[in-house]
Design a protein around this motif. Structure first.
Motif, mmCIF file in Angstrom:
data_model
loop_
_atom_site.group_PDB
_atom_site.id
_atom_site.type_symbol
_atom_site.label_atom_id
_atom_site.label_comp_id
_atom_site.label_asym_id
_atom_site.label_seq_id
_atom_site.Cartn_x
_atom_site.Cartn_y
_atom_site.Cartn_z
ATOM 1 N N LEU A 133 53.393 -27.728 85.129
ATOM 2 C CA LEU A 133 53.538 -26.304 84.819
ATOM 3 C C LEU A 133 52.150 -25.668 84.812
ATOM 4 N N GLU A 134 51.502 -25.742 85.934
ATOM 5 C CA GLU A 134 50.183 -25.141 86.105
ATOM 6 C C GLU A 134 50.023 -24.753 87.571
ATOM 7 N N TYR A 135 48.986 -23.963 87.841
ATOM 8 C CA TYR A 135 48.807 -23.462 89.204
ATOM 9 C C TYR A 135 48.555 -24.612 90.165
ATOM 10 N N TYR A 162 52.395 -16.699 88.987
ATOM 11 C CA TYR A 162 52.982 -17.960 89.473
ATOM 12 C C TYR A 162 53.458 -18.824 88.305
ATOM 13 N N ILE A 163 52.613 -18.962 87.284
ATOM 14 C CA ILE A 163 52.960 -19.777 86.118
ATOM 15 C C ILE A 163 54.029 -19.083 85.282
ATOM 16 N N GLN A 164 53.915 -17.763 85.146
ATOM 17 C CA GLN A 164 54.876 -17.019 84.339
ATOM 18 C C GLN A 164 56.283 -17.131 84.914
ATOM 19 N N ASP A 186 47.354 -23.742 79.834
ATOM 20 C CA ASP A 186 47.286 -23.023 78.554
ATOM 21 C C ASP A 186 48.229 -21.822 78.546
ATOM 22 N N LEU A 187 48.330 -21.142 79.682
ATOM 23 C CA LEU A 187 49.214 -19.976 79.765
ATOM 24 C C LEU A 187 50.677 -20.384 79.612
ATOM 25 N N ALA A 188 51.056 -21.496 80.253
ATOM 26 C CA ALA A 188 52.427 -21.979 80.136
ATOM 27 C C ALA A 188 52.723 -22.427 78.709
ATOM 28 N N GLN A 189 51.759 -23.085 78.063
ATOM 29 C CA GLN A 189 51.943 -23.480 76.672
ATOM 30 C C GLN A 189 52.184 -22.271 75.788
ATOM 31 N N THR A 198 59.446 -26.366 72.219
ATOM 32 C CA THR A 198 58.515 -27.471 72.016
ATOM 33 C C THR A 198 58.249 -28.152 73.359
ATOM 34 N N ALA A 199 56.975 -28.343 73.693
ATOM 35 C CA ALA A 199 56.618 -28.922 74.998
ATOM 36 C C ALA A 199 55.760 -30.169 74.806
ATOM 37 N N THR A 200 56.035 -31.178 75.636
ATOM 38 C CA THR A 200 55.256 -32.412 75.659
ATOM 39 C C THR A 200 54.899 -32.731 77.107
ATOM 40 N N LEU A 201 53.655 -33.115 77.352
ATOM 41 C CA LEU A 201 53.202 -33.319 78.727
ATOM 42 C C LEU A 201 52.753 -34.757 78.964
#
Length: 245
Positions: A133-135, A162-164, A186-189, A198-201
């Protein structure tokens, strides 16, 4: 008895005492009913009392019995026992022996992406991804020439949009938890946290597969292709806590 019989077997002497041995064993043996937990625990305890762990034999016997039940799977009158697919031994430094237990679920040794997310969610809706979930970075070296100041701002805006869009596709499914095998910007977080997700990567593929069986979710490669059937809803609880160090 077996060690004494071995000498005669090597001499090819017929084991005539075998029938007498079997009859005597039947007389002194006790049938074990599989639905009687106390009787099964006593059977397990007879082999644990001679080991170093005998001091914690009640705990060890209970864990052993619960673990055996975990790896046994019954469906359509067929029994399947698979110790690799349905159970895994996890070792976590710190704590005491009494903290050991059999957990009917999946344990992931990962931290969350943000400190303000939920740490206790009942009946969570889980989305599993194997994409980042990043560019997306170019596979080959890319040079960008910026002539005016607005050009740099425009590039950042394209990246944010793009991320949004990724985040909006995920939020539209209304999940509580997002787990991905790759990174999260960071933007996606920030966007997921604002939506109370809640997100885990960077979760291993093997763990993602275990979570799939636990919650009924499907691993998706592209967030824009998410469907309601891909969201896992069979999990009873998601809890995040610190164990040991």
């Amino acid at each position: 008895m077996l060690s004494v019989a071995e000498h005669f077997l090597e001499q090819q002497v017929y084991p005539m005492a075998l029938d007498d041995m079997i009859n005597n064993l039947k007389k002194i043996s006790t049938p074990v009913r599989t639905n009687n937990r106390d009787m099964r625990l006593n059977s397990i305890n007879s082999s644990i009392t001679t080991k170093a762990i005998s001091w914690w034999s009640p705990l060890a016997c209970s864990i052993a019995l619960d673990a055996v039940k975990t790896v046994q799977f019954e469906e359509d009158d067929q029994k399947e026992v698979d110790i690799k697919k349905y159970a895994k031994v996890g070792k976590i430094p710190g704590g005491i022996i009494e903290d050991s237990c059999v957990l009917c679920g999946v344990v992931i040794n990962k931290d969350v992406t943000h400190s303000r997310i939920q740490c206790y969610i009942k009946n969570p809706h889980i989305v599993l991804l194997d994409s980042s979930l990043e560019y997306k970075k170019g596979e080959s070296q890319t040079d960008i020439e910026i002539i005016e100041e607005e050009g740099f701002t425009q590039i950042l805006q394209i990246e944010e949009e793009y991320i949004q869009q990724f985040c909006e596709d995920i939020i539209h499914m209304k999940p509580n938890v997002v787990i991905t095998e790759k990174g999260i910007s960071d933007l996606a977080q920030h966007s997921l946290t604002q939506a109370n997700i809640t997100a885990t990567l960077r979760v291993w593929k093997t763990y993602n597969n275990r979570i799939t069986r636990a919650c009924g979710a499907w691993i998706v490669s592209r967030p824009e292709e998410l469907r309601e059937d891909d969201v896992g809803t069979r999990a009873g609880l998601l809890e995040i806590k610190k164990i040991g160090d």
